[in-house]
Design a protein around this motif. Structure first.
Motif, short mmCIF file in Angstrom:
data_model
loop_
_atom_site.label_atom_id
_atom_site.label_comp_id
_atom_site.label_asym_id
_atom_site.label_seq_id
_atom_site.Cartn_x
_atom_site.Cartn_y
_atom_site.Cartn_z
N TYR A 47 0.82 -1.22 0.00
CA TYR A 47 0.00 0.00 0.00
C TYR A 47 0.86 1.27 0.00
O TYR A 47 0.67 2.14 -0.83
CB TYR A 47 -0.94 0.00 1.21
CG TYR A 47 -1.96 -1.11 1.13
CD1 TYR A 47 -3.07 -0.98 0.32
CD2 TYR A 47 -1.76 -2.29 1.82
CE1 TYR A 47 -3.98 -2.00 0.22
CE2 TYR A 47 -2.67 -3.32 1.73
CZ TYR A 47 -3.79 -3.18 0.91
OH TYR A 47 -4.67 -4.20 0.80
N CYS A 48 1.81 1.35 0.95
CA CYS A 48 2.61 2.59 1.02
C CYS A 48 3.98 2.42 0.39
O CYS A 48 4.68 3.40 0.18
CB CYS A 48 2.71 3.06 2.47
SG CYS A 48 3.71 1.99 3.52
N GLY A 49 4.39 1.17 0.11
CA GLY A 49 5.67 0.95 -0.56
C GLY A 49 6.88 0.93 0.36
O GLY A 49 8.00 0.78 -0.10
N VAL A 50 6.65 1.09 1.66
CA VAL A 50 7.77 1.09 2.61
C VAL A 50 8.31 -0.33 2.79
O VAL A 50 7.54 -1.28 2.94
CB VAL A 50 7.32 1.67 3.97
CG1 VAL A 50 8.30 1.33 5.08
CG2 VAL A 50 7.15 3.17 3.87
N ALA A 51 9.63 -0.48 2.76
CA ALA A 51 10.26 -1.76 3.09
C ALA A 51 10.30 -1.84 4.61
O ALA A 51 11.19 -1.29 5.25
CB ALA A 51 11.66 -1.83 2.50
N ALA A 52 9.31 -2.52 5.17
CA ALA A 52 9.11 -2.48 6.61
C ALA A 52 9.85 -3.61 7.31
O ALA A 52 9.82 -4.76 6.87
CB ALA A 52 7.62 -2.55 6.94
N ASP A 53 10.49 -3.27 8.39
CA ASP A 53 11.17 -4.24 9.24
C ASP A 53 10.12 -5.07 9.97
O ASP A 53 9.02 -4.61 10.25
CB ASP A 53 12.04 -3.46 10.23
CG ASP A 53 12.83 -4.37 11.13
OD1 ASP A 53 13.91 -4.79 10.69
OD2 ASP A 53 12.38 -4.66 12.24
N GLU A 97 8.23 -3.55 12.69
CA GLU A 97 7.22 -2.52 12.38
C GLU A 97 5.90 -3.16 11.96
O GLU A 97 4.95 -2.47 11.63
CB GLU A 97 7.73 -1.61 11.25
CG GLU A 97 8.96 -0.82 11.62
CD GLU A 97 9.49 -0.01 10.45
OE1 GLU A 97 9.32 1.22 10.46
OE2 GLU A 97 10.06 -0.60 9.52
N ASN A 103 3.23 -0.28 12.65
CA ASN A 103 3.99 0.96 12.88
C ASN A 103 4.28 1.59 11.52
O ASN A 103 5.42 1.68 11.07
CB ASN A 103 5.29 0.66 13.62
CG ASN A 103 5.05 0.34 15.08
OD1 ASN A 103 4.09 0.81 15.68
ND2 ASN A 103 5.90 -0.49 15.65
N GLY A 104 3.21 1.99 10.86
CA GLY A 104 3.31 2.52 9.51
C GLY A 104 1.94 2.95 9.04
O GLY A 104 1.19 3.54 9.80
N CYS A 105 1.59 2.57 7.79
CA CYS A 105 0.32 3.06 7.23
C CYS A 105 -0.90 2.38 7.82
O CYS A 105 -2.03 2.82 7.60
CB CYS A 105 0.34 2.94 5.71
SG CYS A 105 0.14 1.25 5.10
N LYS A 160 -2.20 -0.64 7.22
CA LYS A 160 -2.98 -1.55 6.37
C LYS A 160 -2.59 -3.02 6.56
O LYS A 160 -1.43 -3.34 6.79
CB LYS A 160 -2.80 -1.19 4.89
CG LYS A 160 -3.09 0.25 4.53
CD LYS A 160 -4.51 0.64 4.80
CE LYS A 160 -4.77 2.07 4.37
NZ LYS A 160 -6.03 2.58 4.95
#
Ligand SMILES: [Zn+2]
Lengths: 189, 109
Positions: free
Chosen positions: B8-14, B17, B60-62, B64
């Protein structure tokens, strides 16, 4: 109207990197279709800045728009007369599917300032987010965590990051930031 | 350590998170179902050695929910995809077969 006060009374930590709790701001959470012209106009009309793209934020002084999620932005402004601001937003959003909430009391904001690489190093001690200048340039905004709590980082310029956290953990985060900013080897970025 | 890119947001999440949501693509058994089906829906989960499909939330982000396909042995990530689907999309299945020749999607509980 009672006078709004920040969680820590403007606490300051002056180390290798400086940490300052900023005064309260007006904050509005706005959810809806970010491609909607009415929503964009309401947000930009109130803050005076352009709608940011994903994972970024636009700001001018205390005003700003922060991209929180594909369907959510956070609007920020000075903590003066936010009832008028809320009414203005509702008027601009009338007839458009949206969710608007005044969340001005929900969060605390810290300004973390220092020489670019030391600033990034201090924050990287607390977050798993990639803070390399290529991954986190000026204008970037990322929701992540600092140690054990959710936080959002906004790279305002090359030597200043604004950190948003929930107000209830302001003292915890101020402690964390102070330890991370105190010194040691801060030259890996 | 697992790193998943939120579709959804494109963040490479650890991994830290993210919040895990267990096995993906479960079929919900309601009150009209048999005791066996309801028990299976509540308690029976796959525990494969290899390719697995899971739900994760970018907490810990968007915020979704999304899906991820990974290998439980090596933590190799084959891909992530949105939650608005009842089965893994073709490009994810193709990616898995390309890296695990002979693998086939197991259907049913
Ligand atoms: Zn996300």
């Amino acid at each position: 109207m009672s006078e709004p006060v920040s969680a820590l009374g403007g606490a300051v930590f002056d180390g290798a990197v400086k940490v300052t709790e900023l005064p309260p701001r007006a904050m509005f959470s706005l959810k809806g279709d970010l491609a909607s012209k009415k929503i964009v106009k309401a947000a930009t009309g109130l803050t005076g800045v352009d709608l940011p793209g994903p994972n970024s934020a636009n700001g001018a002084g205390e005003n700003g728009i922060l991209w929180m999620a594909p369907d959510e932005i956070l609007l920020m402004g000075p903590r003066t007369d936010q009832a008028t601001a809320a009414a203005r937003l509702e008027k601009a959003l009338a007839g458009t599917h949206h969710l608007l909430a005044d969340v001005s009391d929900a969060r605390s904001v810290f300004l973390v300032e220092g020489e670019g690489s030391a600033l990034r190093e201090a924050l990287a001690r607390l977050t798993p987010a990639d803070l390399h200048p290529e991954a986190f340039p000026v204008g970037a905004f990322r929701r992540t965590r600092l140690a054990q709590v959710p936080a959002a980082l906004w790279m305002r310029d090359g030597s200043a990051v604004e950190v948003l956290v929930f107000r209830s953990v302001a003292a915890y985060v101020f402690g964390l930031l102070g330890h991370a900013a105190a010194g040691g080897s801060l030259s890996h970025f | 350590m697992l790193i998943l890119t939120c579709p959804y947001c494109g963040v490479a999440a650890d991994e830290t998170e993210l919040a895990p949501g267990g096995e993906a693509h479960l079929t919900r058994a309601g009150v009209e179902s048999s005791d066996e089906d309801f028990e299976a829906y509540l308690f029976q989960r796959k525990n494969p050695k290899g390719v697995h499909f899971e739900r994760w939330r970018h907490a810990n982000g968007c915020g979704k929910w999304f899906h991820a396909a990974r290998c439980t042995v090596t933590n190799e990530v084959f891909g992530t995809y949105p939650a608005q689907t009842l089965e893994p999309p073709k490009e994810i299945l193709d990616e898995i077969v390309a890296r695990r020749p002979g693998w086939t999607l197991e259907t049913g509980p």
